[in-house]
Scaffold this active site. Structure first.
Site, PDB file in Angstrom:
ATOM      1  N   ASP A  92      30.286   1.495  72.758  1.00 13.61           N
ATOM      2  CA  ASP A  92      30.989   1.442  71.474  1.00 13.61           C
ATOM      3  C   ASP A  92      30.038   1.173  70.314  1.00 13.61           C
ATOM      4  OD1 ASP A  92      30.621  -1.051  72.725  1.00 13.61           O
ATOM      5  OD2 ASP A  92      32.114  -2.017  71.458  1.00 13.61           O
ATOM      6  N   GLU A 150      32.643  -3.318  74.035  1.00 15.74           N
ATOM      7  CA  GLU A 150      31.958  -4.600  74.246  1.00 15.74           C
ATOM      8  C   GLU A 150      32.018  -5.463  72.998  1.00 15.74           C
ATOM      9  OE1 GLU A 150      29.079  -7.592  73.822  1.00 15.74           O
ATOM     10  OE2 GLU A 150      28.799  -5.677  72.781  1.00 15.74           O
ATOM     11  N   GLU A 151      32.038  -4.833  71.827  1.00 10.49           N
ATOM     12  CA  GLU A 151      31.873  -5.560  70.572  1.00 10.49           C
ATOM     13  C   GLU A 151      33.120  -6.300  70.097  1.00 10.49           C
ATOM     14  OE1 GLU A 151      29.147  -6.061  69.210  1.00 10.49           O
ATOM     15  OE2 GLU A 151      27.765  -4.433  69.667  1.00 10.49           O
ATOM     16  N   HIS A 378      23.065  -5.242  64.622  1.00  8.14           N
ATOM     17  CA  HIS A 378      24.229  -5.208  63.728  1.00  8.14           C
ATOM     18  C   HIS A 378      23.823  -5.006  62.265  1.00  8.14           C
ATOM     19  CE1 HIS A 378      27.286  -7.178  66.707  1.00  8.14           C
ATOM     20  NE2 HIS A 378      26.344  -6.502  67.339  1.00  8.14           N
TER      21      HIS A 378
END
Length: 407
Positions: A92, A150-151, A378
């Site tokens: 993702d 996952e995020e 990020h």
């Protein structure tokens, strides 16, 4: 743990290395294609379909839309008895507007592969294909777990576990490329290796008014400011100094007019810890302080406190097995220049849920650019060193072959 130096044959490993090297250009092309088309957690429909389509024409079992998202599970069966090993990669993206200037930058406004999951998927696809082509040379089964989401808590791992992804699986290995770590380094640490996480949202309700008459109001900003400061004593005075813990207020929304006392302030943040016992200590004291704040400042607090990802514990025996495997193969993997068995990571990962159920090990592969300049994961400027992708494939590939040979 590996005993008596039981390893897969060097000839088999050399075949794997050769296949990965021959396919490195395609691996990088896949990564770049995925990078151009990122999708957010639980919305990765196109990416999931791309992954499933990659395995068409191969004699493997493919289960698409696995779990409560767009997960893909691929089982490679050697046809010979042995253990079953799972290899996991997430896919993702993040709600970040890309600012890298790359020629293959994201084409999806406001969405970016800002954590390297495109690289995870690319290396895993090529590794899976290579292991499939060599299945006559090893015994047992390899289950490729392409995990979405996952995020975003609760993450995609839990849904896949509930759907049975670990049924019949003896162990699981995962990898994260890590930009702050120099290229050539592989980190494989036993025990707690990534923090658990809790998060909170709270709205402090006071009474609005005019700045010239604060006695007629009840300033929520003052109460919120006090709480941000006093909550830090939970870490400094309530947790063991030997425990790694953090408490962060990432959002303090108290903005208003210069002469207006706001009636409500919103706070948001997270908590990290390397021991699950610390989670309970922090949560208990946090909630106690919220009650105290209400009494002290005569405010009302709406609190949402959520405990999500647990501490990620690398299984001691499996970690030792992989460390031994990498030491044995060190001279044959030219990209591997440093095996680090000590470093821990203060981020959090839902791979921890897999490792709670069966023996698991999560590795880090250095992805720092060659010029030494990196942006944090990020970040809208986040980039990786693509040379780390074949290193990740070789690292996980040799660990998988040695695990199966051992058993």
């Amino acid at each position: 743990m590996i005993e008596n130096n039981v390893f897969a044959s060097q000839a088999l490993k050399d075949k794997l290395y050769a296949k990965i090297e021959a396919k490195t250009d395609r691996m990088i092309a896949i990564r770049r294609q995925l990078h151009e088309h990122p999708e957010l957690s639980f919305k990765e429909k196109t990416t999931g379909a791309f992954i499933a389509n990659f395995y068409q024409g191969k004699d493997v079992q493919v289960q698409a839309n696995f779990g409560d998202g767009y997960g893909v599970v691929v089982t490679i069966d050697s046809g010979k008895p042995g253990k079953t090993l799972a290899l996991r990669a997430d896919f993702d993206g993040l709600p970040v507007q890309e600012e890298t200037g790359l020629p293959f930058a994201s084409q999806n406004t406001g969405v970016m592969h800002a954590c390297g999951h495109d690289g995870h998927t690319a290396y895993m696809l090529i590794l899976a294909e290579s292991l499939y082509e060599l299945k006559d040379d090893w015994a047992g089964k390899i289950k490729i777990v392409h995990q979405p989401a996952e995020e975003t808590p609760p993450g995609g791992a839990l849904g896949m576990i509930k759907a049975g992804v670990l049924d019949g699986v003896d162990a699981i290995i995962g990898v994260h490329g890590w930009a702050p770590v120099p290229y050539g380094t592989v980190q494989c640490t036993a025990g707690p290796v990534m923090t658990g996480r809790s998060s909170f949202k709270m709205t402090i309700h006071g009474k609005g008014g005019h700045g010239s008459a604060p006695h007629l109001a009840n300033d929520a900003n003052v109460a919120a400011s006090y709480f941000v400061t006093i909550a830090q004593t939970i870490i400094s005075r309530r947790t063991d100094p030997f425990d790694m813990c953090t408490l962060t207020f990432g959002n303090f929304d108290g903005k208003g007019s210069f002469n207006v006392i706001k009636d409500a302030v919103f706070l948001e943040g997270d908590v990290r810890f390397m021991r699950d016992e610390a989670r309970e200590i922090i949560e208990t004291n946090f909630k106690r302080m919220v009650k105290g704040l209400e009494l002290m400042f005569d405010v009302k607090v709406d609190l949402f406190y959520d405990s999500d990802y647990p501490v990620l514990n690398n299984d001691t025996d499996l970690a030792a097995t992989i460390q031994n495997s990498l030491r044995h193969s060190h001279s044959h993997i030219q990209e591997l220049t440093n095996l680090d068995t000590i470093t821990r990571n203060t981020a959090s990962e839902d791979f921890a849920y897999f490792a709670q159920k069966i023996p698991g090990v999560y590795l880090f592969v250095g992805e720092m650019p060659d010029d030494g300049i990196f942006y944090p994961h990020h970040s809208p400027k986040f980039v990786i060193n693509e040379k780390a992708l074949p290193l990740a494939a070789k690292t996980v590939g040799v660990a998988a072959l040695d695990f199966l040979a051992t058993h």
